[in-house]
Design a protein around this motif. Structure first.
Motif, mmCIF file in Angstrom:
data_model
loop_
_atom_site.group_PDB
_atom_site.id
_atom_site.type_symbol
_atom_site.label_atom_id
_atom_site.label_comp_id
_atom_site.label_asym_id
_atom_site.label_seq_id
_atom_site.Cartn_x
_atom_site.Cartn_y
_atom_site.Cartn_z
ATOM 1 N N ASN A 166 0.830 -1.216 0.000
ATOM 2 C CA ASN A 166 0.000 0.000 0.000
ATOM 3 C C ASN A 166 0.858 1.259 0.000
ATOM 4 O O ASN A 166 0.562 2.219 -0.721
ATOM 5 C CB ASN A 166 -0.946 -0.005 1.197
ATOM 6 N N LEU A 167 1.900 1.264 0.809
ATOM 7 C CA LEU A 167 2.780 2.429 0.863
ATOM 8 C C LEU A 167 3.517 2.630 -0.460
ATOM 9 O O LEU A 167 3.732 3.765 -0.888
ATOM 10 C CB LEU A 167 3.780 2.288 2.004
ATOM 11 N N LEU A 168 3.885 1.546 -1.103
ATOM 12 C CA LEU A 168 4.584 1.641 -2.381
ATOM 13 C C LEU A 168 3.692 2.304 -3.429
ATOM 14 O O LEU A 168 4.144 3.186 -4.169
ATOM 15 C CB LEU A 168 5.028 0.259 -2.845
ATOM 16 N N VAL A 169 2.442 1.921 -3.475
ATOM 17 C CA VAL A 169 1.497 2.533 -4.416
ATOM 18 C C VAL A 169 1.367 4.030 -4.121
ATOM 19 O O VAL A 169 1.384 4.854 -5.037
ATOM 20 C CB VAL A 169 0.122 1.826 -4.359
ATOM 21 N N GLU A 170 1.262 4.396 -2.839
ATOM 22 C CA GLU A 170 1.178 5.806 -2.462
ATOM 23 C C GLU A 170 2.411 6.581 -2.913
ATOM 24 O O GLU A 170 2.285 7.686 -3.454
ATOM 25 C CB GLU A 170 1.042 5.952 -0.945
ATOM 26 N N GLU A 222 2.432 9.712 -5.474
ATOM 27 C CA GLU A 222 2.893 11.026 -5.013
ATOM 28 C C GLU A 222 4.038 11.561 -5.859
ATOM 29 O O GLU A 222 4.128 12.757 -6.105
ATOM 30 C CB GLU A 222 3.345 10.950 -3.550
ATOM 31 N N ARG A 223 4.920 10.671 -6.290
ATOM 32 C CA ARG A 223 6.074 11.098 -7.084
ATOM 33 C C ARG A 223 5.748 11.224 -8.558
ATOM 34 O O ARG A 223 6.577 11.654 -9.346
ATOM 35 C CB ARG A 223 7.222 10.102 -6.917
ATOM 36 N N GLY A 224 4.566 10.816 -8.956
ATOM 37 C CA GLY A 224 4.179 10.890 -10.358
ATOM 38 C C GLY A 224 4.950 9.910 -11.224
ATOM 39 O O GLY A 224 5.144 10.150 -12.417
ATOM 40 N N LEU A 225 5.370 8.808 -10.621
ATOM 41 C CA LEU A 225 6.139 7.800 -11.365
ATOM 42 C C LEU A 225 5.205 6.906 -12.165
ATOM 43 O O LEU A 225 4.017 6.786 -11.868
ATOM 44 C CB LEU A 225 6.955 6.937 -10.395
ATOM 45 N N ASP A 226 5.771 6.257 -13.148
ATOM 46 C CA ASP A 226 5.042 5.274 -13.923
ATOM 47 C C ASP A 226 4.560 4.170 -12.985
ATOM 48 O O ASP A 226 5.270 3.770 -12.072
ATOM 49 C CB ASP A 226 5.982 4.697 -14.986
ATOM 50 N N LYS A 227 3.367 3.662 -13.216
ATOM 51 C CA LYS A 227 2.799 2.637 -12.338
ATOM 52 C C LYS A 227 3.619 1.352 -12.308
ATOM 53 O O LYS A 227 3.475 0.545 -11.407
ATOM 54 C CB LYS A 227 1.360 2.338 -12.736
ATOM 55 N N ARG A 228 4.513 1.180 -13.282
ATOM 56 C CA ARG A 228 5.369 -0.013 -13.265
ATOM 57 C C ARG A 228 6.289 -0.031 -12.054
ATOM 58 O O ARG A 228 6.782 -1.077 -11.657
ATOM 59 C CB ARG A 228 6.201 -0.101 -14.551
ATOM 60 N N TRP A 229 6.531 1.146 -11.446
ATOM 61 C CA TRP A 229 7.362 1.208 -10.232
ATOM 62 C C TRP A 229 6.634 0.586 -9.055
ATOM 63 O O TRP A 229 7.249 0.264 -8.038
ATOM 64 C CB TRP A 229 7.731 2.648 -9.901
ATOM 65 N N ALA A 230 5.325 0.431 -9.162
ATOM 66 C CA ALA A 230 4.529 -0.122 -8.058
ATOM 67 C C ALA A 230 4.329 -1.626 -8.198
ATOM 68 O O ALA A 230 3.417 -2.185 -7.614
ATOM 69 C CB ALA A 230 3.190 0.590 -7.971
ATOM 70 N N VAL A 283 12.545 2.136 -3.832
ATOM 71 C CA VAL A 283 12.190 2.787 -5.098
ATOM 72 C C VAL A 283 13.444 3.348 -5.769
ATOM 73 O O VAL A 283 13.641 3.191 -6.976
ATOM 74 C CB VAL A 283 11.120 3.890 -4.876
ATOM 75 N N CYS A 284 14.321 3.972 -4.993
ATOM 76 C CA CYS A 284 15.576 4.501 -5.542
ATOM 77 C C CYS A 284 16.432 3.372 -6.109
ATOM 78 O O CYS A 284 17.033 3.509 -7.180
ATOM 79 C CB CYS A 284 16.352 5.271 -4.487
ATOM 80 N N ALA A 285 16.498 2.266 -5.390
ATOM 81 C CA ALA A 285 17.282 1.117 -5.864
ATOM 82 C C ALA A 285 16.700 0.568 -7.160
ATOM 83 O O ALA A 285 17.443 0.204 -8.080
ATOM 84 C CB ALA A 285 17.328 0.037 -4.794
ATOM 85 N N ARG A 286 15.393 0.525 -7.248
ATOM 86 C CA ARG A 286 14.756 0.054 -8.483
ATOM 87 C C ARG A 286 15.100 0.981 -9.647
ATOM 88 O O ARG A 286 15.349 0.530 -10.760
ATOM 89 C CB ARG A 286 13.237 -0.015 -8.310
ATOM 90 N N GLN A 287 15.097 2.291 -9.384
ATOM 91 C CA GLN A 287 15.439 3.241 -10.443
ATOM 92 C C GLN A 287 16.868 3.009 -10.921
ATOM 93 O O GLN A 287 17.131 3.025 -12.117
ATOM 94 C CB GLN A 287 15.281 4.679 -9.934
ATOM 95 N N LYS A 288 17.782 2.808 -9.987
ATOM 96 C CA LYS A 288 19.174 2.577 -10.347
ATOM 97 C C LYS A 288 19.327 1.296 -11.156
ATOM 98 O O LYS A 288 20.079 1.245 -12.127
ATOM 99 C CB LYS A 288 20.056 2.514 -9.106
ATOM 100 N N MET A 289 18.632 0.246 -10.749
ATOM 101 C CA MET A 289 18.725 -1.032 -11.466
ATOM 102 C C MET A 289 18.201 -0.907 -12.888
ATOM 103 O O MET A 289 18.759 -1.468 -13.807
ATOM 104 C CB MET A 289 17.945 -2.119 -10.710
ATOM 105 N N ARG A 290 17.129 -0.166 -13.058
ATOM 106 C CA ARG A 290 16.566 -0.017 -14.406
ATOM 107 C C ARG A 290 17.465 0.799 -15.305
ATOM 108 O O ARG A 290 17.507 0.599 -16.514
ATOM 109 C CB ARG A 290 15.170 0.586 -14.331
ATOM 110 N N THR A 291 18.189 1.759 -14.747
ATOM 111 C CA THR A 291 19.078 2.558 -15.573
ATOM 112 C C THR A 291 20.335 1.761 -15.960
ATOM 113 O O THR A 291 20.959 2.066 -16.967
ATOM 114 C CB THR A 291 19.504 3.862 -14.882
ATOM 115 N N LEU A 292 20.662 0.754 -15.160
ATOM 116 C CA LEU A 292 21.826 -0.083 -15.474
ATOM 117 C C LEU A 292 21.524 -1.079 -16.592
ATOM 118 O O LEU A 292 22.420 -1.538 -17.276
ATOM 119 C CB LEU A 292 22.299 -0.848 -14.220
#
Length: 71
Positions: free
Chosen positions: A14-18, A22-30, A61-70
């Motif tokens: 639930n917190l991840l979806v929030e 809030e950050r306006g990220l793509d729903k794939r981050w959830a 979430v930050c770690a996921r962003q880093k992994m996707r950019t790699l």
């Protein structure tokens, strides 16, 4: 009663979806947390503070962003 590690999967989801909304990220981050992510969270979150869990999820979430950019 205060939330504990037993409540972690539902609270974290639930917190991840929030956070994503809030950050306006793509729903794939959830996407659902992996077993490894949940295991790591359970090792550092003893329960109690949902605010603390939210800060830890921000790290995920930050770690996921880093992994996707790699990749």
């Amino acid at each position: 009663p205060e939330p504990n590690v037993e409540h972690l999967p539902v609270l974290a989801a639930n917190l991840l979806v929030e956070l994503v909304q809030e950050r306006g990220l793509d729903k794939r981050w959830a996407t659902p947390l992996t077993g490894l992510e949940l295991e790591a969270l359970s090792e550092v979150w003893p329960g109690g503070s949902v605010r603390q869990l939210r800060r830890l999820l921000e790290v995920v979430v930050c770690a996921r962003q880093k992994m996707r950019t790699l990749h």
